[in-house]
Design a protein around this motif. Sequence first.
Motif, PDB file in Angstrom:
ATOM      1  N   ALA A  38       0.817  -1.218   0.000  1.00  0.00           N
ATOM      2  CA  ALA A  38       0.000   0.000   0.000  1.00  0.00           C
ATOM      3  C   ALA A  38       0.848   1.264   0.000  1.00  0.00           C
ATOM      4  O   ALA A  38       0.436   2.285  -0.562  1.00  0.00           O
ATOM      5  N   LEU A  39       2.037   1.201   0.614  1.00  0.00           N
ATOM      6  CA  LEU A  39       2.887   2.382   0.686  1.00  0.00           C
ATOM      7  C   LEU A  39       3.981   2.393  -0.373  1.00  0.00           C
ATOM      8  O   LEU A  39       4.797   3.321  -0.413  1.00  0.00           O
ATOM      9  N   SER A  40       3.994   1.383  -1.209  1.00  0.00           N
ATOM     10  CA  SER A  40       5.084   1.307  -2.189  1.00  0.00           C
ATOM     11  C   SER A  40       4.609   1.184  -3.626  1.00  0.00           C
ATOM     12  O   SER A  40       5.428   1.193  -4.545  1.00  0.00           O
ATOM     13  N   SER A  41       3.292   1.059  -3.856  1.00  0.00           N
ATOM     14  CA  SER A  41       2.798   0.939  -5.232  1.00  0.00           C
ATOM     15  C   SER A  41       1.454   1.641  -5.366  1.00  0.00           C
ATOM     16  O   SER A  41       0.745   1.855  -4.377  1.00  0.00           O
ATOM     17  N   ASP A  42       1.105   1.992  -6.585  1.00  0.00           N
ATOM     18  CA  ASP A  42      -0.137   2.710  -6.869  1.00  0.00           C
ATOM     19  C   ASP A  42      -1.223   1.708  -7.255  1.00  0.00           C
ATOM     20  O   ASP A  42      -1.114   1.040  -8.284  1.00  0.00           O
TER      21      ASP A  42
END
Length: 395
Positions: A38-42
Amino acid sequence: MELQNPARERVYSIDVLRGIVMIVMALDHVRDFFHTGALSSDPLNPETTHTALYLTRWVTHFCAPIFVFLSGMSVYLMNGRKTKGEISKFLLTRGLWLIFVELAIVSLGLSFNPLYNIFFLQVIWAIGISFVILSAFVYLPWGAILAIGAAITLSHNILDSYEAQPGFQPSPLWALLHRPGVALPLFPGHIALVLYPFLPWVGVMFLGYGCGRVFASDVSPAMRRSVLLTAGLGMVGLFFFLRALNVYGDPLRWDAWPHLSQTIFSFFNVQKYPPSLLYTCITIGPGLLALAALEHARNRFTAVCKVYGSVPFFYYVLHFYLIHGLTVVAFFISGYGTDQIADPNSPFLFRPIAFGYPLPVVYAIWIFVVAVLYLPCKRFAEYKRSHRKWWLSYV
């Protein structure tokens, strides 16, 4: 101290719709804290996402704009119970209070960092500053406020071309107005992260205020339904028209991809930060249609949603602390140690970049969070209905 004004008659459909978006909103925040990547990809990137993940993120687009829009509607409904001066004073004081809450309470719930290295300027900040601005405009006729809101919503994407120029560096004021993702230095070791530049949100707030006129006592249900349906369908139609042209209304242009699903993902991937014209159309438009549909809906589902929608501020603040508290529990259960509480790549303590679970687990936690908050929200809603304390207007 008791309130001098009589309690307002709450509009059932507004509370129900607000409750629906509050429930859906929790899904997005649970995903932020618990989903792998969730914090590393769109999740909206057509190249890397999949249908379930895309829809999980995209459906939450409705939350912030409808929340802000309905806040504007609620302000209009104060007319007749309060003087313009009283409304203006309330908006100013509540707006400043909300900004304080964003900085002091919501930011802590997000980060769990008592040092406040990052202050997050999100939707509560946007509503707060919009209230402050509306406090100066509330003396104008509702039609003038509606027109100003429409003008801001229709025109602010003109700024996109200026921002896209090579080497563009936004000033702090520009960042607060229209440029998201800017970290404004406050004092050593502390920044304000602008996630919700307020200019477009002021437009949404003003639109909501103007549209609140349809819920006035002199507007018949038939006329109200007709206006809501016409305006809602008009905004949805404008979205498809402008999006098909792919020229104006959103800085994210859509492209044809090898797979149809990817092309659809690209077509509907419109900008939330800040909310573009097309983003506003495809969220507020269906919101207006939902208001028309919900006016006479009375069932168990709407009754449950109304509970959350009656105390949105209470729910909003509480749900962040609950979600992050559950994250702390999951953090230690997953085998992380105290030396991993702070990840330099994550703004949230106890939420390392590599931490997370598959999407089904996210949905299970979301359902749990919403269920746990039901009884506290119901009790607080009952308290608000039976008491006339002045401070209840601020929570």
